[in-house]
Scaffold this motif. Structure first.
Motif, PDB file in Angstrom:
ATOM      1  N   ALA A 130       0.981  -1.162   0.074  1.00 49.67           N
ATOM      2  CA  ALA A 130       0.023   0.018  -0.083  1.00 49.67           C
ATOM      3  C   ALA A 130       0.854   1.030  -0.007  1.00 49.67           C
ATOM      4  O   ALA A 130       0.378   2.216  -0.367  1.00 49.67           O
ATOM      5  CB  ALA A 130      -0.992   0.041   1.113  1.00 49.67           C
ATOM      6  N   ILE A 131       2.268   1.047   0.218  1.00 48.66           N
ATOM      7  CA  ILE A 131       3.099   2.180   0.417  1.00 48.66           C
ATOM      8  C   ILE A 131       3.288   2.788  -0.897  1.00 48.66           C
ATOM      9  O   ILE A 131       3.553   3.790  -1.311  1.00 48.66           O
ATOM     10  CB  ILE A 131       4.116   2.038   1.192  1.00 48.66           C
ATOM     11  CG1 ILE A 131       4.009   1.466   2.787  1.00 48.66           C
ATOM     12  CG2 ILE A 131       5.161   3.216   1.250  1.00 48.66           C
ATOM     13  CD1 ILE A 131       5.190   1.316   3.487  1.00 48.66           C
ATOM     14  N   ASP A 138       0.271  -5.707   1.476  1.00 55.17           N
ATOM     15  CA  ASP A 138       1.051  -5.439   2.685  1.00 55.17           C
ATOM     16  C   ASP A 138       0.833  -3.925   3.131  1.00 55.17           C
ATOM     17  O   ASP A 138       0.488  -3.015   2.230  1.00 55.17           O
ATOM     18  CB  ASP A 138       2.486  -5.748   2.373  1.00 55.17           C
ATOM     19  CG  ASP A 138       3.415  -5.751   3.655  1.00 55.17           C
ATOM     20  OD1 ASP A 138       3.037  -6.217   4.492  1.00 55.17           O
ATOM     21  OD2 ASP A 138       4.872  -5.573   3.407  1.00 55.17           O
ATOM     22  N   GLU A 139       0.857  -3.877   4.411  1.00 57.56           N
ATOM     23  CA  GLU A 139       0.691  -2.349   4.968  1.00 57.56           C
ATOM     24  C   GLU A 139      -0.722  -1.903   4.443  1.00 57.56           C
ATOM     25  O   GLU A 139      -0.719  -0.770   4.115  1.00 57.56           O
ATOM     26  CB  GLU A 139       1.725  -1.624   4.557  1.00 57.56           C
ATOM     27  CG  GLU A 139       3.214  -1.795   5.022  1.00 57.56           C
ATOM     28  CD  GLU A 139       3.298  -1.686   6.477  1.00 57.56           C
ATOM     29  OE1 GLU A 139       2.533  -1.183   7.285  1.00 57.56           O
ATOM     30  OE2 GLU A 139       4.256  -2.327   7.206  1.00 57.56           O
ATOM     31  N   ILE A 140      -1.853  -2.768   4.559  1.00 60.76           N
ATOM     32  CA  ILE A 140      -3.149  -2.407   3.742  1.00 60.76           C
ATOM     33  C   ILE A 140      -3.723  -1.136   4.679  1.00 60.76           C
ATOM     34  O   ILE A 140      -4.402  -0.435   4.182  1.00 60.76           O
ATOM     35  CB  ILE A 140      -4.077  -3.469   4.036  1.00 60.76           C
ATOM     36  CG1 ILE A 140      -5.413  -3.181   3.115  1.00 60.76           C
ATOM     37  CG2 ILE A 140      -4.381  -3.973   5.424  1.00 60.76           C
ATOM     38  CD1 ILE A 140      -6.218  -4.507   2.899  1.00 60.76           C
ATOM     39  N   HIS A 141      -3.414  -0.943   5.922  1.00 56.66           N
ATOM     40  CA  HIS A 141      -3.868   0.097   6.732  1.00 56.66           C
ATOM     41  C   HIS A 141      -3.345   1.321   5.913  1.00 56.66           C
ATOM     42  O   HIS A 141      -3.988   2.678   6.456  1.00 56.66           O
ATOM     43  CB  HIS A 141      -3.311   0.217   7.869  1.00 56.66           C
ATOM     44  CG  HIS A 141      -1.776   0.155   8.420  1.00 56.66           C
ATOM     45  ND1 HIS A 141      -1.296  -0.797   8.411  1.00 56.66           N
ATOM     46  CD2 HIS A 141      -1.182   1.014   8.569  1.00 56.66           C
ATOM     47  CE1 HIS A 141       0.009  -0.742   8.609  1.00 56.66           C
ATOM     48  NE2 HIS A 141       0.267   0.565   8.799  1.00 56.66           N
ATOM     49  N   VAL A 199      -5.812 -10.879   0.905  1.00 50.13           N
ATOM     50  CA  VAL A 199      -5.324 -11.185   2.212  1.00 50.13           C
ATOM     51  C   VAL A 199      -4.584 -10.008   2.357  1.00 50.13           C
ATOM     52  O   VAL A 199      -3.456  -9.607   1.865  1.00 50.13           O
ATOM     53  CB  VAL A 199      -4.352 -12.322   2.041  1.00 50.13           C
ATOM     54  CG1 VAL A 199      -3.590 -12.567   3.392  1.00 50.13           C
ATOM     55  CG2 VAL A 199      -4.967 -13.725   1.750  1.00 50.13           C
ATOM     56  N   GLY A 200      -4.843  -9.029   3.408  1.00 48.89           N
ATOM     57  CA  GLY A 200      -4.223  -7.900   3.974  1.00 48.89           C
ATOM     58  C   GLY A 200      -3.321  -8.263   4.955  1.00 48.89           C
ATOM     59  O   GLY A 200      -3.910  -8.946   5.697  1.00 48.89           O
ATOM     60  N   ALA A 201      -2.322  -7.591   4.976  1.00 44.73           N
ATOM     61  CA  ALA A 201      -1.337  -7.593   6.220  1.00 44.73           C
ATOM     62  C   ALA A 201      -1.163  -6.144   6.970  1.00 44.73           C
ATOM     63  O   ALA A 201      -0.992  -5.047   6.262  1.00 44.73           O
ATOM     64  CB  ALA A 201      -0.037  -7.898   5.630  1.00 44.73           C
ATOM     65  N   THR A 202      -1.319  -6.184   8.237  1.00 44.25           N
ATOM     66  CA  THR A 202      -1.163  -4.827   8.873  1.00 44.25           C
ATOM     67  C   THR A 202      -0.817  -5.025  10.283  1.00 44.25           C
ATOM     68  O   THR A 202      -0.912  -6.081  10.952  1.00 44.25           O
ATOM     69  CB  THR A 202      -2.592  -4.146   8.975  1.00 44.25           C
ATOM     70  OG1 THR A 202      -2.435  -3.055   9.860  1.00 44.25           O
ATOM     71  CG2 THR A 202      -3.685  -5.051   9.813  1.00 44.25           C
TER      72      THR A 202
END
Length: 437
Positions: free
Chosen positions: A88-89, A118-121, A143-146
């Motif tokens: 997401a960055i 990755d870093e979905i937030h 599949v999101g990672a946070t």
């Protein structure tokens, strides 16, 4: 363009010796993942989903280095889904549109897509909404990672379509298993004593990736004798403890400090205070929160508690860090050992609820001032009893609105100074009953 984000294609294999240890030890199947049994075990959420063949969209929430990316990749392998990874960055709306279009074409050709974010937030609310139609029509399995609390960082709509799985920092036994796996890959034992090995695990602070990076450094050393913790500490910098002064860790640790004080555990309270200070927390924030603890949890059971906190706050302002931090530690210790009462706090909250319920109900006329003749004619101040002229300096008259039944808001406890206050309260209640009959 979508292929720029595509991790599904196999490139030429890089020689193993040139790849970082963390990459060489990446598990080949979910069975090889170390730790996270609460998620991957046979009766755990992911294990049950895979057994039933009903994998849905997921949010993997946990600290760095605990296997979020690895688990997502292995889920794609286990379900024959095409794996696509983005961050997401670095990904904007145009890039997302290309990813979704490539997934749509892939689906038309009979293959699903597991999109790992990755870093979905880091995506804003509008960008998060952009995933919803593609999740609903089956174009992607998300599949999101946070590392941040999804409850605060992700849209309610997105959370309603994905299951949140909590991954935990690796326990010491997990770090030892990972160390043994690394030693097998390297073909030799690390030059560490038993205590040195434990110290290495402590330096990793529950982060498997960090541990493997440390192991690579240790394995490259030439030493005449195994290294103990002191020798290891000279060669390696201790990894800073994870602490985000504006994120979840900030609120988790201040909660731990507050509850340790409330639970009369000075050792735990000092530990959490030290954790926050070591993490770089503003001591002034801690001084304010410590004072709040005195007001909320000690209250009138020890009226000196507030004064002690304010004095410690003033000492910190005069001395600064690190000397002034000792005053805060003393205040925390005092609060933890002080008698506890939230009676005044509970009474205040009850009074606020009653104030909202009764609205603008006026005071009884007998306790209103009557500076004009008209007000006297209206009954203002009539029959007011001046308490100092009454026996015992107490008239027992009513001070609540006429149509409000007298409540009991403040109920002191039988601890500390509130024992004395309870005696006074009972004394006045008895007098009031006598004067009103």
């Amino acid at each position: 363009m979508a292929d720029l984000f595509d991790s599904g294609a196999k490139g030429g294999e890089e020689p193993a010796r040139n790849r970082p240890l963390a990459d060489r030890l990446r598990p080949k199947s979910l069975d090889e993942v170390i730790g996270q049994d609460q998620v991957l075990g046979p009766d755990a959420p992911l294990g049950a989903m895979l057994a039933a063949g009903s994998l849905g969209s997921l949010i993997l929430w946990g600290p760095p280095g605990v296997g979020k990316t690895t688990i997502a990749r292995l889920l794609a392998d286990a379900t024959d889904l095409h794996f696509v990874q983005i961050s997401a960055i670095f990904t904007g709306v145009p890039d997302l549109k290309k990813v979704f279009e490539a997934a749509r074409i892939r689906r038309q050709n009979g293959q699903g897509t597991l999109l790992f974010v990755d870093e979905i937030h880091r995506f804003n609310k509008a960008q998060q909404d952009g995933f919803l139609p593609h999740m609903e029509d089956g174009t992607i399995l998300l599949v999101g990672a946070t590392t941040e609390n999804p409850s605060f960082e992700l849209n309610a709509a997105l959370l309603s379509r994905a299951q949140v799985l909590v991954l935990e920092r690796l326990a010491p036994k997990d770090l030892e298993l990972l160390t043994q796996r690394a030693e097998r890959e390297l073909g030799r034992k690390l030059p560490l004593t038993g205590a040195g090995r434990d110290a290495l695990h402590e330096m990793a602070d529950g982060d498997g990736r960090a541990l493997l990076n440390l192991i690579e450094q240790v394995a490259a050393w030439k030493t005449d004798a195994p290294l103990d913790p002191e020798a290891l500490g000279k060669r390696l910098m201790r990894r800073a403890a994870k602490y985000d002064k504006s994120g979840d860790e900030h609120y988790n640790l201040i909660s731990a400090l507050h509850k340790s004080v409330r639970g009369s555990d000075p050792d735990a309270a000092l530990y959490w205070l030290a954790r926050m200070l070591a993490g770089g927390e503003d001591p002034r924030y801690l001084a304010r929160r410590i004072t709040r603890m005195a007001v909320e949890d000690i209250g009138l059971a020890d009226p000196q508690a507030q004064a002690h906190c304010l004095h410690a706050w003033e000492v910190y302002e005069r001395l600064g860090s690190p000397e002034g931090e000792l005053a805060l530690a003393q205040a925390v210790t005092y609060l933890a050992l002080a008698p506890k009462s939230n009676a005044a706090y509970a009474g205040y909250k009850a009074a606020m609820r009653l104030a909202k319920q009764t609205g603008s109900t006026p005071p009884p006329k007998h306790i209103l001032n009557a500076p004009t003749g008209l007000m006297k004619e209206q009954g203002y101040g009539a029959d007011y009893a001046y308490d100092h002229d009454s026996e015992d300096g107490f008239s027992g008259q009513n001070y609540f609105p006429d149509d409000v039944k007298r409540p009991v808001l403040y109920q002191p406890v039988e601890r500390g100074f509130e024992r004395e206050l309870k005696k006074r309260l009972d004394y006045f209640a008895k007098l009031r009953s006598q004067r009103q009959t």
